[in-house]
Structures are given as structure tokens and as C-alpha cells.
Design a protein around this motif. Structure first.
Motif, PDB file in Angstrom:
ATOM      1  N   SER A   1       0.838  -1.155  -0.155  1.00  0.00           N
ATOM      2  CA  SER A   1      -0.171  -0.019   0.031  1.00  0.00           C
ATOM      3  C   SER A   1       0.809   1.295  -0.089  1.00  0.00           C
ATOM      4  O   SER A   1       1.864   1.402   0.529  1.00  0.00           O
ATOM      5  N   VAL A   2       0.317   2.383  -0.473  1.00  0.00           N
ATOM      6  CA  VAL A   2       0.800   3.675  -0.289  1.00  0.00           C
ATOM      7  C   VAL A   2       1.352   3.991   1.026  1.00  0.00           C
ATOM      8  O   VAL A   2       2.269   4.496   1.160  1.00  0.00           O
TER       9      VAL A   2
ATOM     10  N   VAL B   1       5.467   0.910  13.601  1.00  0.00           N
ATOM     11  CA  VAL B   1       4.188   0.265  14.038  1.00  0.00           C
ATOM     12  C   VAL B   1       3.339   0.538  12.658  1.00  0.00           C
ATOM     13  O   VAL B   1       2.736   1.682  12.648  1.00  0.00           O
ATOM     14  N   PRO B   2       2.916  -0.478  11.972  1.00  0.00           N
ATOM     15  CA  PRO B   2       2.134  -0.288  10.790  1.00  0.00           C
ATOM     16  C   PRO B   2       0.656   0.099  11.251  1.00  0.00           C
ATOM     17  O   PRO B   2       0.206  -0.415  12.194  1.00  0.00           O
ATOM     18  N   LYS B   3       0.181   0.905  10.453  1.00  0.00           N
ATOM     19  CA  LYS B   3      -1.376   1.441  10.408  1.00  0.00           C
ATOM     20  C   LYS B   3      -1.844   0.769   9.283  1.00  0.00           C
ATOM     21  O   LYS B   3      -2.113   1.993   8.464  1.00  0.00           O
ATOM     22  N   PRO B   4      -2.353  -0.001   9.056  1.00  0.00           N
ATOM     23  CA  PRO B   4      -2.777  -0.484   7.509  1.00  0.00           C
ATOM     24  C   PRO B   4      -3.875   0.189   7.255  1.00  0.00           C
ATOM     25  O   PRO B   4      -5.010   0.383   7.789  1.00  0.00           O
ATOM     26  N   TRP B   5      -3.921   0.749   6.034  1.00  0.00           N
ATOM     27  CA  TRP B   5      -4.916   1.489   5.341  1.00  0.00           C
ATOM     28  C   TRP B   5      -4.773   1.410   3.754  1.00  0.00           C
ATOM     29  O   TRP B   5      -3.693   1.549   3.194  1.00  0.00           O
ATOM     30  N   PHE B   6      -6.050   1.061   3.159  1.00  0.00           N
ATOM     31  CA  PHE B   6      -5.997   0.948   1.575  1.00  0.00           C
ATOM     32  C   PHE B   6      -7.109   1.831   1.124  1.00  0.00           C
ATOM     33  O   PHE B   6      -7.918   2.009   1.774  1.00  0.00           O
TER      34      PHE B   6
ATOM     35  N   ASP C   1     -14.215  -2.364   5.943  1.00  0.00           N
ATOM     36  CA  ASP C   1     -14.261  -1.960   4.121  1.00  0.00           C
ATOM     37  C   ASP C   1     -15.517  -1.164   4.221  1.00  0.00           C
ATOM     38  O   ASP C   1     -16.641  -1.520   4.488  1.00  0.00           O
ATOM     39  N   ALA C   2     -15.136   0.173   3.681  1.00  0.00           N
ATOM     40  CA  ALA C   2     -16.213   1.076   3.415  1.00  0.00           C
ATOM     41  C   ALA C   2     -16.234   1.542   2.259  1.00  0.00           C
ATOM     42  O   ALA C   2     -15.329   1.926   1.446  1.00  0.00           O
TER      43      ALA C   2
END
Length: 404
Positions: free
Chosen positions: A291-292, A314-319, A365-366
């Protein structure tokens, strides 16, 4: 003076060198890129750029003069052919050698291609990974033409959306039982299947490609169920593989990507890695995030640590993914989910799917629902898990869930 060399001029590489300068690093910086153009955004390649809605210059992450202004030596159209760890030297495709004090690998990933034995080398078979790929396939996206999309992940679905919007006849095949099976719940798959079907895309699930046919240029496809399709071109979207060959040939530990510790350091204390090519630690597990957001955050953490910091990543995953008029935003990782709770919005097409492992919220998932995406993201980052009954109750004031 310390010389930091960064190999790979994508999102991670560009973020790393910019961060080094912004935190006051005064040593020498060299950024090496294999492409002829300066660092640019990749997500729009399969969306706005392919649609002709974004010019090449708008893809660039920084103005062309940024690197010179920041005293960053940007070497484009150059590949690194080897690393001599003992001498702390890299070998370049133009025959040059470059000494480094600290080396960062931000070399990204490669698209998985079809084997030549099933027609993968025919003209008219494309992948979507870099600017040259997008430029090569753009002329094929002409109204009335027939395209086969191979793979029902986000890249394949985005390509299908672009082709449909441009008036092509689109068939998408997914070998798994459903599209997005590897990355999303059935509820999310159902949403996007309905969306694409409404736009005329012929989605075939549980069916793979047996082989392509053509005399030099692809002209048809035979599917695993025996169906024969006449096509004008094909787009392959079957995932990516981390670019680990350079690291592996230098004796650096690799697994699912280049192995890094909590600070972004590889098995060599003077070599670092970030972005799609690198693994990282997340909740005690070694994972790799494509992910970016991860590319930027991981690279900036590495920059801080190269400059002498002691900052764990500390990853904060978002896509995200854009398809037609739908914007999908994803917060968290749904790995290990046991239940999915659906919240429907007030308008058609507004929906959020909430992933739980028992009573623990994992991910959201939104779809066309930025408000609940932000609420879910903040809840996940705070380690809070609302009662699922509140999520599905249309009377719930979702913002109130953020209150202590």
C-alpha cells in the motif's frame, strides 16, 4: 561525510530521501531509479491516468527540480546489478560503482506474468505496474474492443472498471470461487460483483485461464471450463511478487519480501528496506503490506533510524480502491476474522463491512462511506471494539462510539 544510497525511486524511495532532508540530515544522498522519469504515483496508473484524466506530470510525487534543490543526487534510467557488502559498494548497469555508508532497498515488487507456455508472451497481453505498462496498453482501451481481465483482485477490478467506462466489452475471470477471495469477505465480494455487473462486465468466478491463442498477437482465450472467447487484448492482474533478487544475491535474509526488524534494518546492519519489497512486524507476525500508506510510513521510519533515531515501525494498515463512482476505503487487516457485520448507509451504494475476530474489531471495508471509514480507523488504532449489535443498528450514532 555519511553517504546514504537509496535503490528504488518509487513512493518509498522518494519518501525516504525527502524525510532525511526534512529532519536535517546533511550527508550525501543518492536516489537510484530504473525508470527514465522521476518518482511518481502508481495507483492512478490503472485509474485516472489510463482514463486520460491525469497527465504524466501530475503523477510526479515532487516537482522535477525538488531533488536538485534538496541536494539529492537522482540517478534515473539506472539499475543496480549487485551489492558488495564487504566493500559497501553497489554496481550499476552503466558500469559505475558507488560507495555507501548506509544503503536502503526500496525496490518494490514485480507483477506476476503468465507463463509463455500458455501465451503470456503474445503481443496484446499487458500487466499494470509502471508508467511504461500503462502507456503501452492505453491505445488498446478503445470503445467496442474486447478485453479479457485475468484476475479478480483490486488491480483486475480497477482495470475492468476503466475498460467498461471507456465502452469496451469486458470479461473478467477469477479462478477462485469469488472475486476478492484472498483479501475480502464475501459481503465485499458481493458488493463489487453487483457493481461491475451493473456496468456490463461479464464476471466469471471459479473459472481460470487455460491458455491464450494467437499468431503473434493474442486473438482468443480458452478457459478452464472449455469456453472459447474471441478477444482483442488481455490484462493480467494476478498479484505481485516482492523484488528480492538483489538482496538475496547479496546474502541478505529474505522470506515474504526482504526481512527487516522493527526498525527497518535487514540482516546487514548497514542495509535497510521499506515498501512493497520489505516485510515488517505487525502484532507479533511478520507480514508484507502492499500500500501507499505503508510505503510512506515505513520509509520515513527508516529515514529517521538511518539518521540515528531509534524509532520502531508500527504499521497502521489502510488501503483504497476507486471503481466507477465507488471509493472503497479499508482500515486495518482482516487476517483471522471470524465474523463480518454489515452497516448499510442512507443512500444506495453506501455500505461498511466490519470484520471481527470474536469480540475484537480487526478491519473495516467502507464503500462510499468515508465517515464510517474514519470512525473504524480510529477505533482500530485505539484498540477499541464496539459491540457488533451497535454497528448493525441503523439508530446508532457511530461517532459516539469514539467517546471514552
Amino acid at each position: 561525510m555519511t553517504h546514504v544510497v537509496v535503490v528504488g525511486a518509487g513512493q518509498a524511495g522518494a519518501s525516504l530521501v525527502a524525510k532525511l532532508r526534512s529532519i536535517g540530515f546533511e550527508g550525501d544522498i543518492t536516489l537510484i531509479g530504473a525508470e527514465k522519469v522521476p518518482p511518481y504515483q502508481r495507483p492512478p496508473l490503472s485509474k485516472a491516468y489510463l482514463l486520460g484524466e491525469m497527465a504524466e506530470e501530475r503523477l510526479y510525487l515532487r516537482p522535477a527540480d525538488f531533488y536538485a534543490d534538496q541536494d539529492i543526487n537522482l540517478r534515473l534510467d539506472t539499475r543496480v546489478t549487485g551489492i558488495d557488502r564487504a566493500a559497501k559498494t553497489i554496481m550499476l548497469s552503466d558500469g559505475d560503482e558507488l560507495h555507501y555508508d548506509e544503503l536502503a532497498l526500496t525496490v518494490g515488487a514485480h507483477p506476476r506474468m503468465l507463463p509463455a507456455t500458455i501465451g503470456g508472451m503474445l503481443d496484446g497481453v499487458y500487466a499494470v505496474r509502471d508508467l511504461s505498462d500503462a502507456d503501452a496498453m492505453a491505445p488498446a482501451f478503445t470503445a467496442g474492443r474486447r478485453v479479457l481481465i485475468i484476475g479478480g483482485g483490486y488491480i483486475g477490478l480497477e482495470a475492468a472498471a476503466v475498460a467498461s467506462k471507456l465502452g469496451l466489452q469486458v470479461t473478467l475471470v477469477e479462478m477462485a470461487d469469488r472475486i476478492l477471495q484472498r483479501v475480502a469477505a464475501p459481503q465485499t465480494s458481493d458488493y463489487f460483483r453487483a457493481l461491475h455487473s451493473a456496468h456490463g462486465v461479464d464476471i466469471r468466478e471459479g473459472v481460470g485461464l487455460d491458455h491464450l491463442v494467437g499468431d503473434g498477437h493474442v486473438s482468443g482465450a480458452v478457459l478452464t471450463d472449455g469456453t472459447e472467447l474471441a478477444i482483442d487484448f488481455a490484462v493480467v492482474g494476478v498479484g505481485i511478487s516482492p523484488a528480492t533478487i538483489l538482496a538475496e544475491s547479496a546474502g541478505i535474509d529474505v522470506g515474504n519480501g526482504i526481512t527487516t526488524d522493527a526498525h527497518g534494518r535487514t540482516s546487514d546492519p548497514h542495509i535497510w528496506a521499506a515498501g512493497d519489497c520489505a516485510s515488517c512486524l505487525f502484532q507479533g507476525e511478520t507480514i508484507r503490506l502492499e500500500s501507499v500508506g505503508n510505503a510512506i510510513d515505513q520509509a520515513e521510519t527508516v529515514a529517521v533510524n538511518i539518521a540515528g533515531g531509534d524509532q520502531p515501525y508500527v504499521p497502521k494498515p489502510w488501503f483504497w480502491s476507486d471503481q466507477y463512482d465507488c471509493k472503497l476505503q479499508i482500515a486495518g487487516l482482516n487476517i483471522g476474522y471470524t465474523d463480518v457485520y454489515v452497516r448499510h448507509g442512507d443512500a444506495p451504494g453506501v455500505q461498511s463491512n466490519w470484520y471481527y475476530d470474536g469480540a475484537t474489531l480487526l478491519a473495516v471495508d467502507a464503500m462510499n462511506d468515508p465517515r464510517n471509514y474514519m470512525i473504524g480507523k480510529r477505533l482500530i488504532e485505539a484498540g477499541r471494539s464496539p459491540d457488533p449489535a451497535l454497528i448493525t443498528d441503523p439508530a446508532t450514532d457511530m461517532k459516539a462510539l469514539l467517546k471514552p
